[in-house]
Write a protein that holds these residues in place. Structure first.
Motif, short mmCIF file in Angstrom:
data_model
loop_
_atom_site.label_atom_id
_atom_site.label_comp_id
_atom_site.label_asym_id
_atom_site.label_seq_id
_atom_site.Cartn_x
_atom_site.Cartn_y
_atom_site.Cartn_z
N ASN A 80 -27.10 -9.04 23.97
CA ASN A 80 -27.25 -10.23 23.14
C ASN A 80 -27.70 -9.91 21.71
OD1 ASN A 80 -27.92 -13.21 22.56
ND2 ASN A 80 -29.95 -12.26 22.44
N ALA A 81 -28.33 -8.76 21.50
CA ALA A 81 -28.85 -8.42 20.17
C ALA A 81 -27.72 -8.41 19.14
CB ALA A 81 -29.53 -7.05 20.21
N ALA A 82 -28.01 -8.95 17.96
CA ALA A 82 -26.98 -9.00 16.92
C ALA A 82 -27.62 -8.97 15.54
CB ALA A 82 -26.13 -10.26 17.06
N ALA A 83 -26.90 -8.36 14.61
CA ALA A 83 -27.27 -8.37 13.20
C ALA A 83 -26.21 -9.14 12.44
CB ALA A 83 -27.38 -6.94 12.68
N VAL A 84 -26.60 -9.75 11.34
CA VAL A 84 -25.64 -10.45 10.47
C VAL A 84 -25.80 -9.94 9.05
CG1 VAL A 84 -25.56 -12.54 11.87
CG2 VAL A 84 -27.26 -12.36 10.04
N ALA A 85 -24.83 -10.23 8.22
CA ALA A 85 -24.89 -9.88 6.81
C ALA A 85 -24.66 -11.13 5.99
CB ALA A 85 -23.82 -8.83 6.47
N THR A 86 -25.22 -11.16 4.79
CA THR A 86 -25.03 -12.32 3.93
C THR A 86 -23.54 -12.54 3.70
OG1 THR A 86 -25.33 -10.87 2.02
CG2 THR A 86 -27.25 -12.14 2.75
N GLY A 87 -23.17 -13.80 3.52
CA GLY A 87 -21.77 -14.15 3.37
C GLY A 87 -21.15 -13.58 2.11
N GLY A 88 -19.83 -13.51 2.11
CA GLY A 88 -19.11 -12.99 0.95
C GLY A 88 -17.93 -12.16 1.41
N PRO A 89 -17.09 -11.73 0.47
CA PRO A 89 -15.93 -10.92 0.82
C PRO A 89 -16.34 -9.59 1.47
CG PRO A 89 -15.77 -11.72 -1.44
CD PRO A 89 -17.16 -12.01 -0.97
N SER A 90 -15.44 -9.03 2.26
CA SER A 90 -15.74 -7.78 2.96
C SER A 90 -16.08 -6.66 1.99
CB SER A 90 -14.55 -7.37 3.83
OG SER A 90 -13.37 -7.27 3.04
N TYR A 91 -15.41 -6.62 0.85
CA TYR A 91 -15.61 -5.52 -0.08
C TYR A 91 -16.95 -5.62 -0.83
CZ TYR A 91 -13.48 -9.13 -3.03
OH TYR A 91 -13.17 -10.32 -3.64
N GLU A 92 -17.66 -6.72 -0.65
CA GLU A 92 -18.99 -6.84 -1.25
C GLU A 92 -20.10 -6.51 -0.25
OE1 GLU A 92 -19.37 -10.72 -2.97
OE2 GLU A 92 -17.91 -10.32 -4.57
N THR A 93 -19.74 -6.18 0.98
CA THR A 93 -20.74 -5.79 1.97
C THR A 93 -21.39 -4.49 1.53
OG1 THR A 93 -19.35 -6.76 3.71
CG2 THR A 93 -21.15 -5.31 4.41
N THR A 94 -22.72 -4.47 1.49
CA THR A 94 -23.42 -3.28 1.03
C THR A 94 -23.48 -2.23 2.13
OG1 THR A 94 -25.61 -4.03 1.75
CG2 THR A 94 -24.87 -4.75 -0.44
N VAL A 95 -23.78 -1.01 1.74
CA VAL A 95 -23.90 0.07 2.71
C VAL A 95 -25.03 -0.22 3.72
CG1 VAL A 95 -24.49 2.51 3.01
CG2 VAL A 95 -22.87 1.82 1.23
N PRO A 96 -26.22 -0.64 3.28
CA PRO A 96 -27.27 -0.96 4.27
C PRO A 96 -26.85 -2.08 5.23
CG PRO A 96 -28.24 -0.69 2.11
CD PRO A 96 -26.76 -0.70 1.91
N GLN A 97 -26.17 -3.11 4.72
CA GLN A 97 -25.70 -4.19 5.59
C GLN A 97 -24.72 -3.66 6.63
OE1 GLN A 97 -24.12 -6.87 2.61
NE2 GLN A 97 -25.83 -8.31 2.89
N MET A 98 -23.77 -2.83 6.18
CA MET A 98 -22.77 -2.30 7.09
C MET A 98 -23.41 -1.40 8.14
SD MET A 98 -19.51 -2.90 7.27
CE MET A 98 -19.70 -3.19 9.02
N GLU A 99 -24.36 -0.59 7.72
CA GLU A 99 -25.04 0.30 8.67
C GLU A 99 -25.80 -0.50 9.72
OE1 GLU A 99 -27.40 2.74 6.12
OE2 GLU A 99 -25.80 4.24 5.83
N ASP A 100 -26.43 -1.59 9.30
CA ASP A 100 -27.17 -2.43 10.24
C ASP A 100 -26.23 -3.11 11.23
OD1 ASP A 100 -29.69 -3.45 11.12
OD2 ASP A 100 -29.26 -5.37 10.17
N LEU A 101 -25.10 -3.62 10.73
CA LEU A 101 -24.13 -4.27 11.60
C LEU A 101 -23.57 -3.29 12.64
CD1 LEU A 101 -22.13 -6.33 8.96
CD2 LEU A 101 -23.52 -7.29 10.79
N LEU A 102 -23.21 -2.11 12.20
CA LEU A 102 -22.64 -1.12 13.11
C LEU A 102 -23.67 -0.62 14.11
CD1 LEU A 102 -20.47 0.94 10.57
CD2 LEU A 102 -19.65 -0.69 12.28
N ARG A 103 -24.90 -0.42 13.64
CA ARG A 103 -25.95 0.10 14.53
C ARG A 103 -26.29 -0.89 15.63
NH1 ARG A 103 -29.76 -0.19 11.45
NH2 ARG A 103 -31.09 -1.70 12.50
N VAL A 104 -26.47 -2.16 15.28
CA VAL A 104 -26.90 -3.16 16.26
C VAL A 104 -25.72 -3.72 17.06
CG1 VAL A 104 -28.08 -5.36 16.60
CG2 VAL A 104 -28.91 -3.76 14.87
#
Length: 249
Positions: A80-104
């Motif tokens: 059930n654990a999940a991480a989210v990232a602030t809204g916006g286009p995919s190419y604006e996703t930051t490296v820390p956001q992407m790392e958190d999404l992939l890790r969790v």
């Protein structure tokens, strides 16, 4: 196999929302529940209230997950654990956001499987419930990176049934629409504006609604595997007919 035949469950993301509500429900059904979350304080409070076994750790840490669940004969695993990232286009996703999404959202699910599935296979019993999202099945504007990780969970849930074919282990993906857990508030810096945008004046799903769905699939007879269940608010739809005007029109 109905839920009453199970003895032990593992629930990730257990400190709030769907996870906490599910821990309470499973404890109410008499199961020993190992509750996993990153934040120790609310997890400890949940343990005091319910008698669950708390594990304050990051699901993205394989070693920590393996150590915490070593020797646990889990009949049920709810990722059930999940991480989210602030809204916006995919190419604006930051490296820390992407790392958190992939890790969790991805590694965390794999780590949960690694910790409990070998034991399930050896005992030839168990039920794995992965929490997906409508963002993983449909194009929903504003959360492409999150949706990408949930699309991966949809694929994983399908291939997992192939990996476990003949073992007697059931695999279910629960795909909720908007649930009022507070996770959407992380999508905007202004929390009051986020609440107005996502929750105020909307009849969103509640955590107990998703818990009811999970209990339904767990309670189904062993011959029945609900492989995919999409749960939407009655007043919510996806898709649409957005059509951009021609330049200069």
């Amino acid at each position: 196999m109905a839920i009453d035949a199970y003895r032990t469950a593992v629930v990730t993301g257990a400190n709030r929302g769907i996870g906490a509500a599910l821990v309470r429900a499973l404890r109410g059904r008499g199961l020993l529940v190992h509750a996993i979350a990153r934040t120790a304080e609310p997890l400890a409070a949940l343990a005091r209230d319910t008698g669950c076994v708390p594990h304050a750790l990051d699901v993205g840490d394989r070693a920590a997950m393996m150590a915490a669940l070593d020797g646990v004969e889990a009949d049920i695993l709810v990722n059930n654990a999940a991480a989210v990232a602030t809204g916006g286009p995919s190419y604006e996703t930051t490296v820390p956001q992407m790392e958190d999404l992939l890790r969790v959202n991805i590694a965390g699910v794999i780590n949960g499987l690694a910790a409990v599935v070998p034991g399930m296979k050896a005992r030839r019993r168990g039920h794995i419930v992965n929490l997906g999202s409508t963002a993983g099945l449909h194009v929903i504007p504003g959360m492409p990176a999150y949706g990408m990780t949930k699309a991966a969970i949809h694929n994983l849930s399908q291939t997992l049934r192939l990996d476990l074919h003949g073992c007697g282990i059931r695999v279910t993906e629960i795909v909720p629409g908007r649930v009022e857990t507070g996770i959407h508030l992380r999508l905007m810096a202004d929390q009051a504006a986020a609440r107005r945008a996502f929750y105020d004046d909307y009849a969103s799903l509640q955590p107990e609604d998703i818990v009811a769905a999970i209990l339904f699939v767990l309670d189904a007879p062993q011959r029945m595997d609900v492989t995919l269940m999409e749960v939407m608010p009655t007043d919510s739809i996806y898709g649409g007919a957005a059509f951009a005007k021609r330049a200069g029109a």
